[in-house]
Motif scaffolding. Structure first.
Motif, short mmCIF file in Angstrom:
data_model
loop_
_atom_site.label_atom_id
_atom_site.label_comp_id
_atom_site.label_asym_id
_atom_site.label_seq_id
_atom_site.Cartn_x
_atom_site.Cartn_y
_atom_site.Cartn_z
N TRP A 142 -10.57 -5.22 6.56
CA TRP A 142 -9.91 -5.69 5.35
C TRP A 142 -9.10 -4.54 4.78
N TYR A 183 -2.47 -7.96 0.76
CA TYR A 183 -3.41 -8.33 -0.29
C TYR A 183 -4.83 -7.91 0.12
N LYS A 184 -5.73 -8.86 0.19
CA LYS A 184 -7.12 -8.52 0.55
C LYS A 184 -7.46 -8.98 1.96
N TRP A 198 0.84 -1.19 0.00
CA TRP A 198 0.00 0.00 0.00
C TRP A 198 0.88 1.25 0.00
N GLN A 213 -7.80 -3.84 1.94
CA GLN A 213 -8.24 -3.33 0.66
C GLN A 213 -9.32 -2.26 0.83
N GLY A 229 -2.33 -11.60 5.54
CA GLY A 229 -2.56 -11.08 4.20
C GLY A 229 -2.84 -9.60 4.10
N LYS A 260 -4.34 -1.13 -5.35
CA LYS A 260 -4.36 -2.59 -5.51
C LYS A 260 -3.47 -3.30 -4.51
N ARG A 307 -0.67 -5.39 -3.20
CA ARG A 307 0.08 -6.41 -3.96
C ARG A 307 -0.87 -7.37 -4.68
N ASN A 308 -2.11 -6.91 -4.90
CA ASN A 308 -3.09 -7.73 -5.61
C ASN A 308 -2.94 -7.64 -7.11
#
Length: 241
Positions: free
Chosen positions: A228, A209-210, A42, A230, A206, A237, A239-240
């Motif tokens: 979360w 990610y998400k 992020w 995200q 995670g 995004k 690291r998605n």
């Protein structure tokens, strides 16, 4: 009685870190142990480091170095990143450092340099970013050890077997009372909470990610989590990508 909290991989998610820290009611003698990978993901990587530096002035903190932290330290010292690394979440980290002065970047380099490769407490509990192939401290720490997943894979493989066959308990794991790691997101196993296999606790849930960012009281095993991640960075995004 003082408490020790272990915090999983943050990956530039300052908003998630602030949410988790707001949930912890810290007493004067409490300790915080961070398992590494503070950057790359992020957009707040540099801000995460600044936040942690300030936090360490107020509380007892131990910062374990992860593979992404090793990369960031190297980049701050002048190493030019290759194309592959730029696709690995590093572009957001580089952008986050643009507003910082040379002096501020120098203080971050010092912070990275002072991180520990691993930590063993007075109850023989090991804290390390990813794992180890050779007992930590017996040989010089190498870059490969920041990425070693063999310990977690062994723990997962043997977890059910040692219940009925305790003689099979891996001697590698029995060197320590408990082992706390990050690096391998529990989302891979469709778990949003920290996982335990044998005596190994994986606290990377995670956040890159998400998933969520997690903190755990290592004595009570109580867990606190962010939203979360995200959802905290809806226009990014992480690291998605």
């Amino acid at each position: 009685m003082s408490a020790t909290y272990v915090i999983g991989d943050i990956h530039g998610g300052l908003r998630a870190l602030q949410q988790v820290m707001a949930q912890l009611v810290l007493e004067e003698n409490d300790q915080l142990i961070f398992l590494g990978d503070y950057v790359n993901g992020w957009s707040d990587s540099a801000a995460v480091i600044t936040y942690l530096m300030t936090l360490a002035l107020e509380h007892s903190c131990i910062f374990i170095k992860g593979n992404h932290d090793e990369w960031c330290e190297s980049w701050l010292k002048g190493t030019i990143p290759d194309y592959k690394s730029l696709k690995n979440g590093h572009l957001a980290t580089i952008a986050s450092y643009h507003p910082l002065s040379a002096t501020e970047k120098a203080t971050h380099i010092t912070f990275f340099s002072n991180m520990k490769d691993f930590y063993v407490d007075d109850k023989n509990r090991l804290f390390i970013h990813s794992g180890f192939s050779v007992t930590p401290g017996t040989i010089p720490f190498s870059s490969a050890m920041y990425k070693d997943r063999s310990l977690w894979e062994m723990a997962l493989t043997m977890d059910e077997r040692v219940i009925s066959h305790p003689e099979l308990y891996p001697k590698k794991l029995l060197q320590f009372h408990e082992i706390y790691i990050g690096h391998t997101p529990t989302l891979i196993y469709e778990e949003s909470m920290p996982m335990k296999a044998c005596n190994v606790y994986n606290v990377d849930t995670g956040a890159a990610y998400k998933g969520k960012l997690s903190a755990m009281n290592i004595d009570t095993k109580q867990v606190w989590q962010s939203d979360w991640v995200q959802s905290l960075y809806p226009d990014e995004k992480g690291r998605n990508a």
